[in-house]
Write an enzyme that holds these catalytic residues in place. Structure first.
Site, short mmCIF file in Angstrom:
data_model
loop_
_atom_site.label_atom_id
_atom_site.label_comp_id
_atom_site.label_asym_id
_atom_site.label_seq_id
_atom_site.Cartn_x
_atom_site.Cartn_y
_atom_site.Cartn_z
CD GLU A 1 -1.79 1.75 2.79
OE1 GLU A 1 -1.38 2.92 3.01
OE2 GLU A 1 -2.22 1.00 3.69
CD GLU B 1 1.70 3.34 9.18
OE1 GLU B 1 0.45 3.26 9.14
OE2 GLU B 1 2.43 3.07 8.19
#
Length: 445
Positions: free
Chosen positions: A71, A148
């Site tokens: 992604e 992240e």
């Protein structure tokens, strides 16, 4: 529209009018690509979504985290656009673009003015079909994803949520973290991610949904031209991939209790049980149950734990449903010294719902809350685009606002009590993060 509309995979063209006079259409191209639109009267913008029905649950042990990794990489450039070009395309028209990796699907989406829909289609198509997956960008993005994950690990509520899924769902693939772990991201190889890309990003896997100011026929023409321009053979016969089975999987609890010691000011506590699958006929019952138990400021949890006793600022219940499994949970953040009391109160309220039932007035308030929230959510084309995607990929039917309200209106106190009794009889798990000791929860588990 009167009732839900089925979305059979062997019917190439569908068209019907939904609540509010929106026009819903679906076309399945000969290659298996599915295109769904909802044209909303008066809209001046549209949200475009490109969906692939593959998520973190579909990964093999050798490529955990590949779905999320991919992604990220699809934003890093194609043969004709750099990463900056992609960003500028949307920023220069005031649009928004992003993506989400979930447990059962991945979606790349953009929200733009109606006049910019062709641009959004071209850019998203280019990203999805022609990403370079450049080796240098692969390593750069590995660092971004690790950051992240570190950010999520600094959030105790996120950590509690991950441990809760693992505790409730055990070894089922839905129990794994969506983004992988630092170890799996560090060990991920570009070859594995490319193999994942080639296996799952094909015409028969692709679902495109657009809601707002949209002309279906013009969109189909634009999508067809963009995909063919990218080298996809849309005339080669293909059928859409089958939807996942809605049969409930056998869930073996991972653990009764998982605690993570952190020197923080609050204990973050989740307790709950396996829930219901996404296509369960009782999903409207669950919505009402959740609203009554912990879905708002008038809910039982909020009133008992926060308003009457002042033990927590945040306390609520929640449900997550997937194709073959689900989860229902309760959350509270509180002082570590109060964690045992708060957990016992949440557990007691959950059981009181099953054993004592609910009143007609509670059901009425819950239905009113859910009905209003459903109507307000559909003011946003993002919600409508997402509804189209989930209807096509997971549910196999489209349910408009009128039908949603009808289903909610049919829920009775007996429905809620019966479902609550079913849920509380299932194996209970607790996850807690903070300065907590396992002995605090001994009376519950």
């Amino acid at each position: 529209m009167n009732g839900a509309v089925n979305l059979p995979l062997d019917e190439s063209e569908l068209s019907f009018t939904a609540s509010g006079n929106s026009l819903v259409r679906r076309s399945i191209l000969p290659s298996g690509v599915r295109i769904l639109t909802e044209s909303v009267p008066g809209s001046r913008s549209a949200t475009v979504g490109y969906w692939v029905a593959v998520g973190s649950r579909d990964e093999l042990p050798a490529n955990y985290g590949s779905t999320h990794f991919l992604e990220h990489l699809l934003f890093k450039g194609t043969a004709t656009r750099t990463a900056l070009d992609i960003a500028v395309s949307f920023d220069s028209v005031g649009g928004e673009h992003n993506a989400m990796t979930a447990k059962e699907y991945t979606c790349y989406y953009a929200k733009v003015q109606d006049r910019d829909v062709p641009m959004a289609v071209d850019v998203l198509t280019d990203m999805l079909t022609s990403s370079l997956l450049d080796p240098d960008e692969f390593e750069t993005e590995r660092g971004v994803i690790l950051e992240e994950l570190a950010m999520a690990d600094d959030d105790p509520a996120d950590v509690a949520g991950e441990r809760f899924f693992e505790a409730v769902l055990g070894d089922h693939p839905l129990g794994r973290p969506i983004g992988g772990s630092p170890d799996t991201i560090l060990s991920a190889t570009r070859d594995a991610v490319i193999a994942h890309y080639r296996l799952n990003y094909r015409p028969q896997d692709l679902v495109i949904t657009v809601a707002g100011a949209i002309d279906h026929d013009a969109l189909v023409r634009r999508v067809t031209a963009a995909l063919e321009g990218a080298g996809w053979d849309l005339e080669r016969p293909g059928t859409p991939v089958d939807r996942r089975s809605g049969s409930g999987a056998e869930i073996v609890r991972g653990s009764a209790l998982r605690t993570v010691s952190r020197p923080i000011e609050q204990a973050n506590i989740m307790l709950g049980v396996p829930g219901i699958v996404a296509t369960d006929d009782r999903r409207s019952h669950l919505s009402v149950l959740n609203s009554i138990l912990g879905g708002g400021m008038s809910s039982r949890l909020f009133q008992e734990v926060r308003e009457r006793r002042g033990l927590a600022y945040s306390v609520y219940s929640f449900g997550s449903s997937y194709s073959d499994a689900g989860l229902f949970g309760l959350y509270a953040g509180c002082s570590p010294a109060k964690s045992a009391q708060v957990a016992e109160l949440m557990h007691a309220e959950f059981h009181r719902l099953a054993n004592g039932g609910v009143s007609d007035d509670e059901v009425r308030r819950a239905v009113g809350q859910l009905s209003g929230a459903s109507a307000l959510a559909l003011e946003d084309s993002d919600t409508r685009m997402s509804r189209l995607g989930k209807s096509e990929i997971t549910m196999g039917e489209f349910v408009d606002l009128d039908e949603t309200l009808r289903r909610l209106a049919r829920v009775t106190p007996d429905h809620v009590r019966s479902l609550a009794a079913d849920l509380v009889a299932r194996p209970l798990s607790i996850a807690a993060v903070g300065t907590v000791d396992e002995s605090a929860f001994a009376s519950i588990v």
